[in-house]
Design an enzyme around this catalytic site. Structure first.
Site, short mmCIF file in Angstrom:
data_model
loop_
_atom_site.label_atom_id
_atom_site.label_comp_id
_atom_site.label_asym_id
_atom_site.label_seq_id
_atom_site.Cartn_x
_atom_site.Cartn_y
_atom_site.Cartn_z
N SER A 128 -5.98 1.69 -96.53
CA SER A 128 -5.35 2.29 -97.99
C SER A 128 -4.02 1.89 -97.83
CB SER A 128 -5.79 3.91 -97.54
OG SER A 128 -5.14 4.36 -98.49
N GLU A 130 -2.32 4.49 -99.13
CA GLU A 130 -1.66 5.55 -98.43
C GLU A 130 -0.84 5.15 -97.40
OE1 GLU A 130 -1.43 8.53 -99.89
OE2 GLU A 130 -0.82 9.66 -98.14
N TYR A 152 -3.81 11.65 -92.82
CA TYR A 152 -4.71 10.58 -93.17
C TYR A 152 -4.14 9.55 -93.11
CZ TYR A 152 -7.23 7.85 -96.81
OH TYR A 152 -8.13 6.82 -97.36
P1 NAP Z 1 -15.36 9.23 -100.44
O1 NAP Z 1 -16.14 9.22 -101.87
O2 NAP Z 1 -14.71 10.37 -99.95
O3 NAP Z 1 -16.47 8.90 -99.07
C1 NAP Z 1 -16.31 9.02 -97.89
C2 NAP Z 1 -17.60 8.90 -97.17
O4 NAP Z 1 -17.39 9.11 -95.79
C3 NAP Z 1 -18.80 10.02 -97.77
O5 NAP Z 1 -19.93 9.14 -97.68
C4 NAP Z 1 -18.91 10.84 -96.54
O6 NAP Z 1 -20.24 11.19 -96.25
C5 NAP Z 1 -18.63 9.99 -95.22
N1 NAP Z 1 -18.17 10.57 -93.99
C6 NAP Z 1 -17.10 11.62 -93.87
N2 NAP Z 1 -17.31 11.70 -92.75
C7 NAP Z 1 -18.07 11.25 -91.96
C8 NAP Z 1 -18.57 10.94 -90.44
N3 NAP Z 1 -17.83 11.76 -89.70
N4 NAP Z 1 -19.53 10.19 -90.43
C9 NAP Z 1 -20.07 9.47 -91.03
N5 NAP Z 1 -19.84 9.46 -92.64
C10 NAP Z 1 -18.79 10.33 -92.83
O7 NAP Z 1 -14.64 7.96 -100.43
P2 NAP Z 1 -14.45 6.72 -101.31
O8 NAP Z 1 -13.32 7.11 -102.40
O9 NAP Z 1 -15.67 6.10 -101.66
O10 NAP Z 1 -13.64 5.71 -99.97
C11 NAP Z 1 -14.22 4.95 -99.40
C12 NAP Z 1 -13.35 4.45 -98.27
O11 NAP Z 1 -12.29 3.94 -98.77
C13 NAP Z 1 -12.59 5.81 -97.31
O12 NAP Z 1 -12.66 5.31 -95.99
C14 NAP Z 1 -11.36 5.99 -98.18
O13 NAP Z 1 -10.38 6.61 -97.06
C15 NAP Z 1 -10.93 4.52 -98.28
N6 NAP Z 1 -10.12 4.44 -99.36
C16 NAP Z 1 -10.36 4.69 -100.74
C17 NAP Z 1 -9.69 4.73 -101.61
C18 NAP Z 1 -9.79 5.16 -102.98
O14 NAP Z 1 -8.91 5.24 -103.92
N7 NAP Z 1 -11.20 5.62 -103.43
C19 NAP Z 1 -8.31 3.90 -101.57
C20 NAP Z 1 -7.97 3.27 -100.23
C21 NAP Z 1 -8.93 3.41 -99.16
P3 NAP Z 1 -20.65 12.77 -96.96
O15 NAP Z 1 -20.84 12.48 -98.23
O16 NAP Z 1 -21.62 13.41 -95.84
O17 NAP Z 1 -19.24 13.62 -96.96
O1 G4F Z 2 -5.94 11.75 -106.50
P1 G4F Z 2 -5.06 12.11 -105.08
O2 G4F Z 2 -5.75 13.22 -104.46
O3 G4F Z 2 -5.12 10.61 -104.31
P2 G4F Z 2 -4.13 10.21 -103.09
O4 G4F Z 2 -3.51 11.21 -102.51
O5 G4F Z 2 -3.42 9.07 -103.82
O6 G4F Z 2 -5.49 9.54 -102.15
C1 G4F Z 2 -6.54 8.76 -102.71
O7 G4F Z 2 -5.82 7.40 -102.72
C2 G4F Z 2 -5.69 6.77 -101.52
C3 G4F Z 2 -5.17 5.45 -101.79
O8 G4F Z 2 -3.62 5.26 -102.06
C4 G4F Z 2 -6.73 6.86 -100.65
F1 G4F Z 2 -6.55 6.20 -99.53
C5 G4F Z 2 -7.39 8.22 -100.48
O9 G4F Z 2 -8.56 8.12 -99.70
C6 G4F Z 2 -7.56 8.76 -101.83
O10 G4F Z 2 -8.71 8.34 -102.40
O11 G4F Z 2 -3.58 12.48 -105.58
C7 G4F Z 2 -2.87 11.35 -106.49
C8 G4F Z 2 -1.67 12.09 -106.57
C9 G4F Z 2 -0.79 12.53 -105.39
O12 G4F Z 2 0.46 12.26 -105.64
C10 G4F Z 2 -0.93 14.27 -105.73
O13 G4F Z 2 0.15 15.08 -105.02
O14 G4F Z 2 -1.71 13.13 -107.55
C11 G4F Z 2 -1.11 14.13 -107.20
N1 G4F Z 2 -1.76 15.28 -107.72
C12 G4F Z 2 -1.13 16.30 -108.70
N2 G4F Z 2 -1.83 17.51 -108.86
C13 G4F Z 2 -2.89 15.87 -107.47
C14 G4F Z 2 -2.74 17.24 -108.01
N3 G4F Z 2 -3.71 15.54 -106.33
C15 G4F Z 2 -4.78 16.46 -106.37
N4 G4F Z 2 -5.90 15.91 -105.54
N5 G4F Z 2 -5.03 17.47 -107.11
C16 G4F Z 2 -4.23 18.04 -107.89
O15 G4F Z 2 -4.28 18.94 -108.60
#
Ligand code: NAP
Ligand code: G4F
Length: 329
Positions: A128, A130, A152
């Protein structure tokens, strides 16, 4: 022979898009679902009935071993994680276990399963942006020093380096995708983009008065999840495992996201609909993310297809369609 893939985190946003992509490419897809009577199981069964569901948990190594024996995969996509950054401060230990140690559990299960031929199972780790945290370089690329700012982020750094270590130690075909934020109508409502698109839809339909947010000045490089799962697949089609940044190369603030989302429903002045609450501020913020994905563009031939405005528009439109029946009732 159809290729076989195992996806952990199949019930999440990326798992759902990736499962469809692989099915459309002719793969036999297995998805790991955790917990007893997990309500998300029905969701993935409706979304992609072709997926064979296996039960298991990243915290339970024997369940991962069993999943490998059943799926006999050519490719494993490790998408499972506790992925909400805000939650990770309150649950730092659990996040470290699942998002960090869970990667090691999966890598070790694959190493033992394919000991006779370490390159047999190709592995993708969901790293990520992050991990860049307090960014040491703008834009961020594969070589940028990591400086995570949340439990995280720290856990993801552990998983990232474990993936590299297994590649270098055992010759595994292991790749790490350093993905910047990617969104879609399937995004969980706890993340800021979906929180906004849902609230804007509801406000426009008269179902909600205000939206309460934290830091509006944070900047993210937001892309479309459908594009990003394609990059994951491309990584595993290369001759060697490697690390790749996946990003659009554009950054926008939360404020700009609000501009675009409200504009979509015809509201130009949104101040009176937005309330800020310190409860949504983070103990340590990642202020700015913007990625340089030149390597992925050159080596993988990958490129994003959706602009920021198109992405915001698609999310708001989907939520208006979702909420409309409630407004009519
Ligand atoms: P998500 O919607 O939060 O999905 C997370 C998945 O992990 C869900 O299917 C959840 O299952 C499963 N999970 C959680 N704990 C588990 C455990 N102990 N054992 C097995 N499965 C478990 O995340 P996403 O946005 O699809 O992201 C996919 C991956 O990419 C994650 O690793 C995230 O950290 C990473 N990532 C995401 C972004 C982004 O912007 N979306 C960016 C960079 C990296 P349940 O449905 O049962 O909760
Ligand atoms: O949408 P966010 O919660 O995403 P964040 O923290 O960037 O993390 C996501 O992207 C990562 C990749 O860079 C992934 F690895 C991670 O799993 C996840 O998918 O927050 C985005 C921004 C932050 O700066 C937060 O402080 O939005 C700001 N924010 C402002 N108000 C808020 C809010 N975020 C959330 N969730 N809720 C608010 O009310």
């Amino acid at each position: 022979m159809a290729k076989r893939a195992l996806i952990t985190g199949v019930t999440g946003q990326d798992g759902m898009y990736l499962s469809r992509l692989l099915i459309d490419k002719g793969y036999e897809v297995f998805g790991l679902v955790r917990g007893q009577n997990n309500p998300k199981r029905a969701v993935i069964e409706r979304w992609a009935p072709e997926v064979t569901i296996l039960t298991g948990d990243l915290l339970d190594p024997s369940s991962l071993h069993r999943a490998l024996l059943t799926a006999q995969p050519d490719e494993v996509y490790n998408l499972a994680a506790i992925s909400f950054v805000g939650y990770s401060w309150e649950n730092a230990h659990l996040t470290s276990q699942v998002t960090g140690n869970g990667v090691l559990n999966m890598l070790e299960a694959i190493r033992l399963y394919s000991a006779d031929d370490p390159g047999r199972v190709r592995f993708y780790q969901a790293s990520s942006s992050e991990m860049f945290g307090r960014v040491q370089e703008v834009p961020q690329r594969e070589s940028t020093l990591l400086w995570p700012r949340s439990p995280y982020g720290v856990a993801k750094v552990f998983g990232h380096y474990m993936t590299i270590n297994y590649r270098e130690s055992y010759g595994m075909h292991a790749s790490s995708g350093i993905l910047f934020n990617h969104e879609s109508p399937l995004r969980g409502p706890e993340f800021v983009t979906r929180k906004i698109s849902l609230a804007v839809a509801r406000i426009s339909l008269g179902l909600q008065d205000v939206i309460t947010l934290g830091n509006l000045d944070a900047k993210r490089d937001w892309g479309f999840a459908g594009d990003y799962v394609d990059a994951m697949w491309r990584m595993l089609q290369q001759d060697e495992g490697d690390d790749y940044v996946i990003s659009t190369g554009e950054t926008h603030s939360v404020r700009e996201f609000l501009d675009a989302a409200f504009a979509r429903v015809g509201i130009e002045e949104w101040d009176r609909y937005v309330v800020q609450d310190p409860a949504f501020m983070r103990p340590a913020e990642v202020d700015l993310l913007i990625g340089d994905s030149s390597k992925a563009r050159d080596v993988l031939g990958w490129t994003p297809t959706m602009s920021f405005e198109q992405l915001v528009g698609a999310m708001v439109d989907a939520d208006v369609a979702l909420e409309q029946p409630r407004a009519a009732a």
